[in-house]
Structure formats: C-alpha cells, structure tokens
Design an enzyme around this catalytic site. Structure first.
Site, PDB file in Angstrom:
ATOM      1  N   GLU B 310      -4.211 -11.009 -11.756  1.00  0.00           N
ATOM      2  CA  GLU B 310      -4.813 -11.411 -10.489  1.00  0.00           C
ATOM      3  C   GLU B 310      -6.249 -10.911 -10.348  1.00  0.00           C
ATOM      4  OE1 GLU B 310      -1.195 -12.006  -7.434  1.00  0.00           O
ATOM      5  OE2 GLU B 310      -1.749  -9.915  -7.711  1.00  0.00           O
ATOM      6  N   ASP B 387       7.745 -13.114  -7.914  1.00  0.00           N
ATOM      7  CA  ASP B 387       7.006 -12.180  -7.054  1.00  0.00           C
ATOM      8  C   ASP B 387       7.771 -11.848  -5.773  1.00  0.00           C
ATOM      9  OD1 ASP B 387       5.074 -10.565  -6.016  1.00  0.00           O
ATOM     10  OD2 ASP B 387       3.680 -12.164  -5.498  1.00  0.00           O
ATOM     11  N   GLU B 415       6.952  -8.769   2.315  1.00  0.00           N
ATOM     12  CA  GLU B 415       5.919  -9.807   2.178  1.00  0.00           C
ATOM     13  C   GLU B 415       6.495 -11.217   2.279  1.00  0.00           C
ATOM     14  OE1 GLU B 415       3.849  -9.441  -1.533  1.00  0.00           O
ATOM     15  OE2 GLU B 415       2.709 -11.287  -1.254  1.00  0.00           O
TER      16      GLU B 415
END
Lengths: 715, 715
Positions: B310, B387, B415
C-alpha cells in the site's frame, strides 16, 4: 444516644463520599464539583434549603434547575432536600411573578427589582414570602430561575450568602467552536471535538448535557457548533438532523445553536449556479434553507460567517460588499428571528496587493459600511487588529461603527499563549481590552465593553476528560463566560471565585492560586513577545519561537514583518511616519500614542520602531530592557511553579501532578523562548549582552533547527 | 447492640458507595470495576483475604499487584485488608519460590506445578503454607504474581473460587496501535489516540497507567505505539524520549514497548543516501539507532514493519527480498534481544500488474522465503488473505511456513464490522480462525492456533471515556487478550466472564448478554456479506453498502472485483478453473473446497462463482438464499435490540441508554445494507423477488447517492 447515631453515620458517610470524590479529581466536574462542605458551612446551607419549592408547572428548564439544586445539595450536604409543594420557613423558593403572583402582589420593591432584571436576570435574597422566612431565587423567566439556581449553588459552595441581583449586560453570550465535521478542532488543544457528528443524531453523548450545564452556569446562551472555516455539508439535511438533536439537548439550558455557514454553500452543493448574494436564485436558496432549518430547530440562532478572509469565499468574489452578503443571509433568517454574525477578521486575499500594514485592513473594509447592515446583523470583531496575540491594543473598530451592533471575539483556546500546556489566565487579558477607553464617548469615557452588543469566545472545549486540556484552562472558559455576562466584572474576582469552586474555598489554596493566575499572562507576554512585539511564533502551528522566519509566501505571515528588527532598531512604526494605523483610533489616542514617551510601555514596539539604544523609563536601553523582559518571563514562570509546589499538601495528588507536569513544560518553554529570541535579536543588533545577562544555552542555529512535527491544533 | 451498629454502618456505607458508583457507570473502569459484592460473596472473599502477604523485597511489579488487590478489595468489600508481614490463617499469600523458599521446600507437587508454569504463568489455590490455611497466588516471577492477582480478583468479582493453573501458550501477546503521531488513529472509532505525543515526555496522562492495568489483567505483554504506516520522526531523539516515558510507565506491568519503523527512515531523515538493506551505511545507521533506543529503553521490544505494501517503502524498492529487509533490522536489535515483526499483508504496488486474485499475493511472496529469516524475525499474518472482512477463511500462510515463527494479526477495531456503532462480538470470529484445522499436521490435526508463536491485535483503544467507543467493543479487547494468552479458549466462556465482570454476575443479566454477543457477528455477516461475499463496503472509509462500485483506480479496490455478480451468477471462483487460490491450502482442504457441495456454506461465494438458481442445501435457490440471509441479518439485529430492551430494569441507566442508542443505529444500518444490496443484486440478476421478500424502501439510485462525509477512522 439516639441523636448521636445519625450524626456519626452522617459523618462517616460524608467521609466516605469525600474519599470517593477525592480519588476522582480529574477535572471533569469543572466548577460544578459540589464536594462536601465543612460542618459549619453545611449548617448554614441546610438552614437556607430545608425544602425546595418551585410553584407552577414543571418545564424542561425548571426541571434542570431542580435537578442541579438536588445534585449540588446532595454533593455538598450528603443528602438533598426534597422538592416540596408548600412554602415553609427555611424553604429555598424559586419563583417568577407568573408562577407565584403572591410573590410581588404586595411587594412593590421586589416588583421593581424584578422589573430591572429583564428576561434573563435573577435575584437571590433572604426574605419573607407568604409569611415564611425563605431563601428566594426570583426571576422573570424559567431561564432566569436556572441562572439563579447556579448562582445560589456557587454561593453555597464557597460560603457566600450575600444578596445578589444580576442581569446580563450583553444579550448575546456565545461560544464559537472551531470544530470540524471530522472532529478535528482548529486551534484545539484539548482532544477531539465534543460533537460526535458521526454518531448523531441517534447517539447522544452524555457529555452534551454536562456541556449545557457548565455553560448555563455561566449564563452562556448560544453556541456555534462548527468551525468558521465551514463546509457546505453542514447545511445538508443529514447534518441539520444532527444539529437538531444537539439543539434539543441544549434548549432547556437556554442555549441556542448556531451554525457557521460557508458563503458558497449552494454553489458547492450544485444547487445554484452562483453564490452571488444579489442573484435571486441564491437569495431563494438561502430562504428555503433557513425555512428547512427552522422547521427542525424552531429556535435556531442563526449564522456565523467568515467571508473573504484567508481563502474563504464571500460576496467580494462577486464584487459585492460584506453588507450585501450579510444582508442576504439576514433576510433569510429574519422571518424566524434569526441573526447573522459577520466576522470582521479579514485580510487581503493571497497573492493580492498587500497593504503596508495588515492591522489596518478590517477597519478600512468595515468602517465605511457602518449603517448599511440589516437590523439582525452583528459585526464580530477580534479583540485586536492582528490575531489573538498575547497582547494587542484594542481593535480600532470598537467605537468606530456606532450604527452597527458589534460583538467582541475573544479567543479562549490559547493558540498564541502556549496551547493547553502553558498556564496563562486570560481574564486579565480580556479585562485589559474591555476596560480600554476608546475615547469615542461624547465627552465621557466609552470603554470597549460599552461598545458591545454581544460577545463570542472561541472555545477551548474538547473531549479531554478535563474539557480544556488542563485544569487552569478551565478558568479561561469560566472567565470568558463571566465577562460575557458582565464585561465590567473584575478578572481578579473571577479568578478567586473560580479557584474556590475548583480547588475548594480554603484561602490558603485560593490566594496563592489567584496570585499565580494574575501574573501568568504577563509572564507569557514577557517570555514570548514583550514590549509590544507580536506574531513571532513558529509557522502555521504557532508553537515555539521563530522571530527569524522571513521566507513565507505572504509578507505578513513572516515574523520579520512584525518586529522589523535590524542593526539599528526594532518595532513596527504605525505612526504617521509609518503605516499610520494609529490614525484609525480616536484622535486623543492617536495623539497620545504618536510619541513613544507617552505610549504605554507594554505597546511600545507595536506602534514604534526605535533604536536599540532608546532610553527606557527604567533607565536601561531598549536592548537591555528587552533582554530583561525575556529573563523576567522565565523568572516569573519559575516562581509560578514554586508557588504551586508549595500547595502540594493542600491539593489532591492527581491535579497537583497534572498541573506540576505542565509547569515543568512551561519553564522549559519559557527558557526556549528567551534563549532563542536573545540569540536571534543579538545576531540582528550585533550588540553585546549587558553584564549579568545569561547567554543562550545554544547557538542561534540550534534554535533555528528545531522542528515541532505533529504539533496539535492545525485542525 | 454494639455489634449491630458497625453492621448497620457498613451496610449504609456500602449502599452509599454503590449509589456513587452507579452514577458513574461510564465504562472507564472496563472489566476492573470492583463494585461492591453481595453479602454472601463478601463473606466468602473476606475469608480468603484477611490479610495480604507478599514476602521479599518490593518491586514496581509487586507494588502494582498489591495496589490492584487493595483497590479491588476496597471496591468489592468496602475496605481492603492491609499488607501484612506474617503468614496467618486466612492470608492471601503472593509468593514465588525465590521470595519464599519454604513455599516449595517440602512440597514437591507444588514445585512441579510451578515448574510447568514457566516465567509468566501463575496458580491460584487454597492450600496450607507453613502450617497456615492460605489462599495462594504463586508464580515463578513478579509478573506471574501480578497476572495471578488479576486472575484472583476476577474470580472474586464473579464468585468463582476454583483452583487455577495458567500459563500463556504464546510468548508474544501484543497490541498494535494504528495511532498516528498527530493523535489521529487510522481505523480508530473511539476518539483520538491515547498517546499524547505532544505532551510527552513531561506530561504523562493518568490514563497510561490504567491502560497498563487493563492490559496486564489480560496478560498482554507488548504494545506497538504507532501506526504501521509509520513516519520517520518517530525514530528521532525527541520521540525516543517520549517513547521512553511511556515505557517507564508500562514496565512494571510487564508490557514492553515496540515501534513501527518506516523502512526508509534514514533516507528520509537525510542521514543516509539510500535505504537499501544491504548497503553498509544503512546497516550501520540502524545499528546505531537501535543502540540509541536501547540506551533510553533497555527492554525495548523491537520493530514492527509494513514494507512494500500500500505504498510503503521496503526492500523491494532496491530489488531485495522481505527477508533481506527484515534480517537487516533484526541484526540491529539482536544484540539487545530485540525482535522484528514483519507483516505479510502485501499487495501489488499501485499501477503494477495485478495478479488475477489479490488473495494469493502474500503466500506467493512469503512462502518461498520460509527458512531465510533471521532467528529474531517473526512474520505477522492477518487472519485472512484479503483484509479483516466480517468472514474470511484462514490465511493459507498458516501452516505453510514451518521454519518461520508466525504471528497472527487480528483486528480488534471494527473497520469492516460496523465501527464502534454496530455491536459485533469478535470472540467468535477469532475462535473460528484459531480452531480451523490447517491440515498441515503430520497425520494429526494442526489448528491455526497451533501454528502460532505470537499474536497481535490492532487495538480499538482510544481516548473516548469508555476506551473503545462503545461498551460492547470493550469485549473485543478482552476477548483478544484472553485468546492471545490461550488461543484455545472458548469465545462463549470469555463472553460470559466479560459480561459478568462488566455488568455484574447476576445471571439474569449475563445470560441474555452472552446470547446477544454470540449471535452478533453472524448478524453482521448476514446483513453485510453473507455466504462468503466480501469487501462490498463504501470506498476508503469502508462504511455503508457499495457493491456497485466499479470505477476505482485499482481493480481490487472495487467491490465488483470481489463479488463478480452478473446476469448469470455471483461469487469469486478461486478453484482450479478460476484463480486457483485454493491451491495455496493443504491438499485435503483444496480437494474439499473444490466442490461447492462440500464447501462450507458460509464460504461458498468466497471460493465459487455459482448461478443464481444454484440449489442450496435449504432447498432454496442461491438467489432466494442470499435474500433470506440479508433479511435474517436485519431480524437478528432487531432481536438483539429486543433482548437488550428486556434488560432495562437490570442495567444502570447510562449504559443501558448508550447501548440502546447504538442498537437503534445498528438496526437502521442493517436495513440499509439489506435494502441496498437487494436493490443492487436485483438490478444485476434481473430476477424477481420471491414471494414474501420485502422490496427495498427506495430505488437503487437512492442508495447509490448516499454519501458519508467525514466518516471517522481514515486517520
């Protein structure tokens, strides 16, 4: 024996309660701590409140007053008296003439006293009502009763039983939150915004109610929830619903909500093709938007606007005036009795031709508009003409716009006075501005305070447990609120009241704390910007000394623009031979300040550029005086810490340590400022340090190399 | 009469204490509440602790243990027994063989039991020591005594007096804070970072100690203070001093501090000309830096690194391997017994050629490096290959790197499971992964838990008063800690223990709360991503449904990349006829999952692309089953709220309301997800809604138009 037992029980209960509370002194309770009173104080307070009587129908506001009295008395006495239906000897009676016609029916004096209090005032007195000896909290409205309840509780907590008659001198007493919708806070040093926009409207933090209580206790009656650097989304349906949920919680406490409006909102939401304030579609959009807001929030306060300043959009983008812009919004909210607060903090747009003195711009733009604003527009003016510096002379607009209602904008959060790490009591700073005589009175004096219709304080409130980042920063919120209610109140009295409420009424504690507070702001001035210097802080985050900075995009962002130090001297010449900003003041002031000999020493370098060897009243040269001031700042800060250390046995351990840690930090900060500024100004003046002046610990390059990454408050 | 009075007093004192506490149930005390016990429970606990005896010299860790016992007993009993020098009948005895050689001198069984506990384990038992009946907390080290003290207090609080013998199964039990140096938190939903970097090192928040207490109570023994997306400044002298101040506070609680290191730090600080891990100047820089850190923090834990993922820099920037990078850092910290945790969460750099399945990349990059890492390197692997989705199959790297110590990385902050607004107990999710059989055992089963050397949890801790943003999110911190200590613990037992500690041991409260918790994560899976769907959340902030998004820069950022729905069917074919990610698992699993009929239904669309009319075991078509799951998610969420409502009389008002507000929000969120996903998938499948299925409240365009500006957690 039978009487002995309950007394022993009560004493033990109180001692336990006291223990429990002492363990929890984290500052959350602010000045509404209601800790157990001493025995004699308890007896006195009990006698004033054997029962609580509030005639008439309950309202959310009277419920708030009763709940606060019960909370306060339960804390101070161990047990609260119950609400009672009938007045008796010893009642604590809360009444308005409407709720209890008998109150004033045969008491012309009380009737007159009440009439003088207006809608929000209150009075406290020991008197007789319907033949009974009572403690009376009287007002003309429920909110007056709530204010009176808080005032009575304050007196009970610190042992004052004086009669009080109090009405606010300003109608608008607002907080301005520079809080962003993502919960960051511009110039916030006490955690995130308390407004959890994401959680609203379903999730309502219990803190919102405590926020309302704290503000109502000071008489604050309005709050602007979001940053003046506003976003269009705050006026969308989703955020209006969130705002309404907050308004519902604050309403019983007499606090109206306001929003900062971005001038280009309809254009940015793609709902109009322009934001020109004279375009019919724009005027209609704002009218509809106001209708939509007032449908959700019938008592919505109105809009605060920062326009054509620091990159914000505004009417000048369409060649309209500030008055055109403000009046367009004012027309939208007028049918709902809303107001518009239009900020006078403007400076030339980036890249445009800069006036030779930024201090002059607001006056130049706004003074000619006096008389052109709609009746429900107020112009909101910062206390000084630059930007919330540790010391500024009062803004020349005060007294200069007699046809326009003005609001004072003070900063409670300490952007330029050490964040929430340095201790600086701002009451003295506010007082200094408010009691300045503008010399615009017809013959008589006219203080800044007397030119005001309202006051706004840029809040220092955040989600930190202690609300303000440090215990002493709570005092600035408190002092602001007290001065918004009465701009002629004295900073020292406020400090003493706050200290007694916050650390207990023991004068062995209160007196030294007041001493610390009363010198604290001047200490900051001394170690940062003595003798009228200003704006020498680090770029953008405004932390740490940076008098050498000279390479920023705009000239007026550079400290060198403000101090103008060179081999020959230092200071900003704002007299007729310089920028002539002085001419914006009343002639008497302009005349007096034209001569450095008759300019107050504390503003000397604000108005004058003087040679290093200029002879100061002290007999020292300006150079030597400057160095002495820096050193005095350090000495004062060390003395503050020493005074605090002496209080250790009298303060609970947690608050003692939390303040002490910050004072350690502040001493380090003061030394840094002194040494960096001395190193820099010596490099400019080329002068030797006078005998006895300690040389900086490091060479100038060291101070110039310091960086403060991730400093808080940039929002 | 003389005996009656103290009892009456005690009862009254406790009733007052209870009242005071009840008013303060804001969640700050977590599972360490120590509220007054019932009378019978008090009697039982008092009998176990008439005095506290801890032989030998006091250390910071034993002081912490004693302080916690006294705090706990004072809360539960009203008064804590004093520490005493001599063992007597009824003593609560804390001892190690070193502190009290007599403990094991003549007790071979106890000696053996202790030997089995290792350095950090503890045992609790009622026994005789030196002829006295005592309650024994025994361990081989002071930290073992502290852990034992917490365990004993837990038992006392919930009425469990069983003997306990407990040692951690994993050596490394860490929290990972994704906290930035400006106090924002990436994927944080509970306020700012608790680490006030600006205030440190002088200003030490009292919360740091309570953080240490809470973590030590679970056995967490390490914490990475800063975000894996790290900044170079964290390794400068100023931040090392700040880190050292935190380390000093955490040390007595057995918690080491670690830092996330940015791989290019020396280059970005302009102290080297490259960050190539094989360059001598780079190796030397890191060696010097490690020496500098260890000088300030002798027990510094080491580095956590996110590299070449990332956009983060890493060894691949210099054509080196992950092993080259990790081993270079490992060499720098090895002399100090430090470790390096190297994350396996990597996916192709932006703009590079994308593998046809992002799920495969970590395995492809790391599996070949097995055996090449230095001895003090651990590879940290997320629980699943995408993820932190509401449900993922276990990551194929578990069991696939037998020569490399692996750490599990779980996300505690939610998240992808509703932030801190939706209630989802993650214990069941962790358990599901940990007990998955990797089929890599030689003949026998080998669960994911059995492949681990350590565990890391991405913290959900913030500066919100309740630490985690909601009361129930505290349970995820708790469950993570318990599973890090013992990865074979049962999620339901943990839930019951947490609920009893948090809401009191009344089974009328505990049972329904456990019921809510145990269904909660599956409810989220159902209303967000049932049947193996994944990654359909809104762009960037990961809030709200966005299965339609197909226009983001990288293919694998788009929900359509993951669900691959079209007119004919839905799901990601990861079998041999598709991406063949399945081949990364052990052959038994690959074979079983190759056929949708033998693939667990909950992972069906993770591994298979199937036609809409595929016949499900329920007899429904896949289309009808999908709709039914979405609706079940809403129904489950409503049932959770109904269960909670029934608890109103048994829960204090503040916590009841705070949870209820969030459940209201969650029901709205579940309906939004269901309706938006049904509207979207219907637009793709073109199929009618089966009879009985309620149509979405709005057309698809409405859901597609929703925006969530200023959603939290983007850091």
């Amino acid at each position: 024996m039978r009487f002995f037992l309950p007394a022993a029980l009560a004493a033990l209960l109180l001692s336990l309660a006291s223990t429990v509370f002492a363990a929890d002194e984290d500052g959350y309770d602010l000045w509404l701590r209601y800790r157990p009173l001493s025995g004699t104080a308890q007896t006195a307070v009990k006698a004033q409140a054997r029962g609580i009587v509030l005639p008439g129908a309950a309202t959310p506001t009277t419920n708030a007053a009763l709940a606060e009295l019960q909370r306060g008395l339960a804390g101070m006495l161990g047990k609260a008296p119950a609400p009672e239906a009938r007045i008796a000897d010893g009642s604590l009676l809360l009444a308005t003439p409407t709720r209890l016609p008998a109150l004033t029916a045969s008491d012309a004096a009380l009737r007159a006293d009440l009439a003088a209090l207006g809608e929000e005032g209150y009075l406290l007195r020991a008197t007789r009502v319907l033949g009974h000896k009572v403690t009376l909290i009287a007002a003309n409205s429920d909110i007056g009763l709530l204010y009176g309840a808080y005032a009575w509780l304050r007196g009970a907590a610190i042992g004052s039983t004086a009669s009080v008659s109090s009405a606010p001198k300003l109608q608008l007493r607002l907080l301005n939150h520079w809080d962003n919708l993502d919960r960051s806070v511009e110039r916030g040093y006490s955690g995130q915004s308390i407004w959890d926009w994401w959680g609203l409207p379903e999730i309502k933090d219990a803190r919102y109610t405590d926020y309302a209580r704290a503000n109502a206790s000071l008489g604050i009656n309005g709050t602007v929830l979001n940053n003046v650097n506003s976003k269009p989304e705050v006026l969308t349906a989703s955020f209006i619903a969130k705002t309404a949920a907050v308004a519902d919680i604050l309403r019983p406490y007499g606090i109206k909500v306001y929003l900062s409006a971005r001038f280009s909102t309809p254009l940015e939401l793609h709902e109009t093709s322009t934001a020109d304030p004279l375009a019919p579609e724009v005027r209609q959009w704002w009218k509809n938007k106001a209708d939509e807001i007032y449908k959700a929030i019938p008592d919505f306060g109105g809009f605060l606007v920062k326009a054509n300043s620091e990159g914000q959009p505004g009417p000048q983008d369409y060649h309209r005036t500030h008055a055109d812009g403000a009046n367009m919004l004012a027309a939208a909210v007028a049918p709902h009795k809303g107001i518009v607060m239009w900020r006078a903090f403007v400076y030339a747009p980036k890249g445009a031709h800069l006036d030779e003195d930024r201090a002059k711009q607001a006056y130049e733009e706004f003074k000619p508009l006096d008389g052109q604003f709609a009746a429900n527009v107020l112009v909101q003016v910062k206390n000084g003409a630059i930007d919330f510096q540790p010391r500024e002379p009062f803004h020349p607009l005060f007294g200069a716009m007699p046809k326009t209602p003005l609001m004072m904008e003070f900063q409670i959060t300490k952007e330029y006075l050490g964040y929430s790490t340095d201790l600086a009591y701002l009451g003295t700073m506010y007082e200094e501005t408010l009691e300045s005589d503008t010399r615009t009175g017809q013959g008589a004096g006219k203080t800044v305070a007397q030119t005001l219709s309202g006051m706004a304080g840029v809040a220092n409130i955040g989600s930190d447990r202690n609300w303000s980042g440090s215990h002493f920063d709570q005092a600035n919120w408190y002092a602001y609120g007290k001065l918004a209610w009465n701009p002629q109140a004295k900073a020292k009295d406020i400090a003493a009241e706050w200290a007694a409420l916050t650390f207990g009424p023991d004068q062995r504690v209160v007196r030294p704390i007041v001493d610390i507070m009363m010198v604290s702001r001047e200490a900051v001035v001394d170690y940062m910007t003595p003798l009228g210097l200003h704006h020498m802080m680090g770029t953008s985050h405004h932390h740490g000394p940076a008098p050498w900075v000279d390479n920023l995009e705009r000239p007026d962002w550079n400290p060198v623009y403000y101090h103008r130090a060179d081999r020959n001297g230092i200071g900003f010449n704002r007299t007729a031979s310089g920028s002539n900003a002085l001419s914006q003041y009343a002639p008497e002031i302009a005349r007096q300040y034209a001569d450095p000999r008759t300019t107050p020493e504390q503003l000397l370098l604000w108005f004058h550029h003087l040679p290093w060897d200029y002879a100061m009243p002290s007999g020292r040269t300006l150079w030597a005086e400057l160095l002495a001031r820096y050193d005095r700042g350090v000495a004062e800060t060390k003395a503050m810490q020493a005074r605090w250390s002496a209080l250790k046995p009298l303060i609970d351990a947690r608050r003692y340590a939390e303040v002490d840690q910050r004072l350690t930090r502040q001493v380090n900060n003061a030394i840094l400022w002194r040494d960096a500024c001395i190193a820099y100004f010596q490099s400019v003046s080329g002068l030797p340090l006078p005998p006895g002046v300690q040389a900086p610990a490091h060479p100038l390059e060291y101070y110039q190399s310091l960086r403060y990454p991730y400093a808080p408050g940039r929002g």
